[in-house]
Design a protein around this motif. Structure first.
Motif, PDB file in Angstrom:
ATOM      1  N   SER A  43      46.209   3.661 -46.622  1.00  0.00           N
ATOM      2  CA  SER A  43      45.690   3.831 -45.260  1.00  0.00           C
ATOM      3  C   SER A  43      44.239   4.280 -45.305  1.00  0.00           C
ATOM      4  N   ASP A  80      31.465   4.133 -34.348  1.00  0.00           N
ATOM      5  CA  ASP A  80      32.106   3.961 -35.657  1.00  0.00           C
ATOM      6  C   ASP A  80      31.068   3.744 -36.751  1.00  0.00           C
ATOM      7  N   LYS A 222      38.521  -6.134 -32.013  1.00  0.00           N
ATOM      8  CA  LYS A 222      38.790  -4.730 -32.329  1.00  0.00           C
ATOM      9  C   LYS A 222      39.080  -3.928 -31.056  1.00  0.00           C
ATOM     10  N   ARG A 235      44.488  -4.027 -39.398  1.00  0.00           N
ATOM     11  CA  ARG A 235      44.721  -2.686 -39.928  1.00  0.00           C
ATOM     12  C   ARG A 235      43.477  -1.818 -39.730  1.00  0.00           C
ATOM     13  N   GLU A 236      43.693  -0.525 -39.776  1.00  0.00           N
ATOM     14  CA  GLU A 236      42.570   0.411 -39.621  1.00  0.00           C
ATOM     15  C   GLU A 236      41.491   0.134 -40.658  1.00  0.00           C
ATOM     16  N   LYS A 239      39.366  -2.652 -39.341  1.00  0.00           N
ATOM     17  CA  LYS A 239      38.614  -2.197 -38.163  1.00  0.00           C
ATOM     18  C   LYS A 239      37.396  -1.374 -38.565  1.00  0.00           C
ATOM     19  N   GLN A 240      37.498  -0.643 -39.683  1.00  0.00           N
ATOM     20  CA  GLN A 240      36.374   0.178 -40.132  1.00  0.00           C
ATOM     21  C   GLN A 240      35.536  -0.488 -41.223  1.00  0.00           C
TER      22      GLN A 240
END
Length: 551
Positions: A43, A80, A222, A235-236, A239-240
């Motif tokens: 994660s 972000d 997103k 997934r995170e 997204k990052q």
């Protein structure tokens, strides 16, 4: 064989601290690319908000700087990007320092590759996000190399992975493959942030997310990601991934202003790419270039063996300062001394190097040198052997297990001291007898003949009055020097002083010696030298005396 005349930048050998690598892998290395099964990855943890440590005026100016890819980032996406940016300026500063310094060795070539395709050269920074430009990086999911290609995608874009090599670990060829892949993704999605997100998630995942949300690009997808079901959501990590890339790009454009050590990719030591013929002896190549095996390996981590593929030409990299030595070696007849060898499966555990030596008439020491670290054979494993040797179980069983002790010891070079005329004295082996001869076969080199009969290349040439080895043709009859003995050093002779003592010898280490050179001179393995003398490359000193077991 020829130098391709493209200058690269030297591969650094700096190792990254485990903690820093784990941090990076969590951000994008363990990704799925291409069409393959979904794999679970760690994660991604969003960096802590650094509100207690606001940006300085200089840092804010660098954050607002833009290139081709980040010039149209929507305002709602900037928080972000800012969090990722502040992380690498604060808690992740040491990591950023290591990554930027290592990238210095590769950035000039990567930028050149992207520019040549009409692509933004800041895409070169994507390998910092993927691996910190660590050429041999590997993720738990199976991605490998500076550009973290998964096996399927790597093969799709021309990165061979087989018994001989894994070209995902070739940072230069992998850069070319990454450019091809990113260009394809840009063609699919029409903008660079979405193409970059697809590089992390896979084009299939990104296409489905785009279709499911109706978003026109990554940023819209997103923002609407929560509307997708759990399986379809990005997934995170993905997204990052794009914000992280944009943050890294902003820092790399402003390293000195942000207090990082400046880098000068255009002044990094040059590396040359050579094309090696099938069966090139890489250990001999490294020695010819006056590089230790460890130094040579740092530039060529994509090669799994000390021999190049015997089926095709391959790329080999050497520091530019050794261009003359590398070119001369690759043009020499001894360069591809293993061209007539092949990988073969061991048919039975009853086989051994000793038995293969008897079937192939190749010394055990040379067989082991081509298969380092493999002293005992197991059924089913692959080994490198001469192409003509029969590896079947029938051939192994055909060897007489009850041969006489005298014959066995004679073959192994353990001759008894018998008086002339003694009826037990065996005839000298024809392979090394005075006046012995050998018919040169097609594709066989003088160097291969010299190694086969355990004589030096110079002695073989002198005995046959050969000035130019390249003019010798198949079918000619070569006389084998009568001075050859079973324990003679291999081609090249010895630069040190050797004193025989029964079945052992002593060797005085010279200034430019390495364990590999010494082992090669005496037809023994490096592992044996280490074991006999309790020594390694770091503790080897000129003037030291080594024991060499000639048995």
């Amino acid at each position: 064989m020829a130098n391709c005349k493209l200058r690269f930048r030297a591969a650094g050998t700096c190792w990254l601290l485990a903690a820093a690598l784990c941090l990076l892998l969590a951000g994008g290395c363990a990704t799925r690319q291409g069409k393959g099964p979904e794999v679970s990855t760690p994660s991604f943890v969003l960096p802590d908000d650094e509100s207690a440590s606001p940006l300085t005026r200089t840092e804010l100016a660098a954050l607002k700087s833009t290139g081709q890819i980040d010039k149209n980032v929507p305002d709602e996406a900037m928080p972000d990007v800012a969090r990722q940016y502040k992380y690498f300026l604060r808690k992740g500063r040491n990591t950023m320092s290591v990554f930027s310094k290592r990238s210095e060795q590769y950035l000039a070539y990567a930028r050149k590759v992207f520019r040549s395709r009409g692509m933004p050269d800041e895409l070169a920074y994507l390998a910092i996000v993927e691996s910190g430009y660590k050429a041999d990086a590997k993720s738990p999911a199976g991605a490998a190399g500076a550009w973290q290609f998964m096996p399927y995608t790597g093969m799709k874009y021309g990165l061979n992975q087989d018994w001989w090599m894994d070209e995902r670990l070739d940072p230069y060829k992998a850069t070319e493959a990454a450019a091809d892949y990113l260009q394809k993704l840009y063609g699919d999605f029409g903008d660079w942030p979405t193409a970059i997100a697809a590089y992390n998630a896979g084009e299939g995942k990104m296409s489905r997310a785009k279709q499911g949300t109706g978003g026109r690009d990554f940023f819209e997808v997103k923002a609407r990601n929560h509307k997708l079901d759990d399986k379809a959501q990005l997934r995170e990590e993905t997204k990052q991934y794009v914000p992280r890339f944009l943050a890294v790009a902003k820092i790399m454009r402003n390293l000195p202003q942000l207090g990082f050590e400046p880098i000068q990719p255009d002044k990094a030591p040059g590396v040359l790419r050579f094309t090696a013929r099938p069966g090139t002896d890489l250990m001999a190549f490294s020695s010819a270039c006056r590089l230790s095996w460890e130094e040579f390996r740092a530039y060529n981590q994509h090669h799994k063996r000390p021999i190049t593929s015997t089926e095709r030409t391959t790329f080999v990299y050497v520091p530019a300062r050794y261009e003359r030595e590398a070119t001369a070696f690759l043009r020499s007849p001894q360069a591809n001394a293993y061209a007539d060898w092949r990988p073969a499966k061991v048919a039975t555990s009853a086989d051994s190097w000793d038995k293969i030596s008897r079937r192939s008439n190749v010394p055990v020491a040379r067989l082991k040198a081509a298969n380092p670290g493999n002293d005992r054979l197991s059924a089913g494993e692959m080994v490198l052997v001469p192409r003509s040797v029969n590896m079947s179980a029938t051939a192994v069983a055909a060897l007489d297990p009850k041969e006489s002790r005298t014959a066995r010891e004679t073959r192994q070079g353990k001759k008894e001291r018998l008086k002339p005329g003694d009826s037990r004295a065996p005839a000298r082996e024809t392979a090394v007898a005075a006046g012995g001869s050998h018919k040169l076969q097609p594709d066989e080199t003088l160097y291969a003949v010299a190694r086969k009969y355990n004589v030096s290349l110079k002695d073989l040439q002198d005995c046959n009055q050969i000035d130019n080895p390249n003019k010798v043709r198949a079918g000619c009859i070569l006389r084998i020097p009568g001075a050859a003995v079973a324990a003679a050093p291999s081609a090249g002779g010895s630069s040190g002083r050797v004193g025989k003592a029964g079945r052992k010898a002593t060797y005085t280490v010279q200034a430019k010696d390495s364990l590999w050179n010494i082992a090669r001179k005496h037809n023994v393995s490096v592992d044996d030298l280490k074991r006999w003398n309790n020594v390694d490359e770091k503790s080897l000193r000129a003037g030291a005396t080594l024991v060499v077991n000639l048995d």
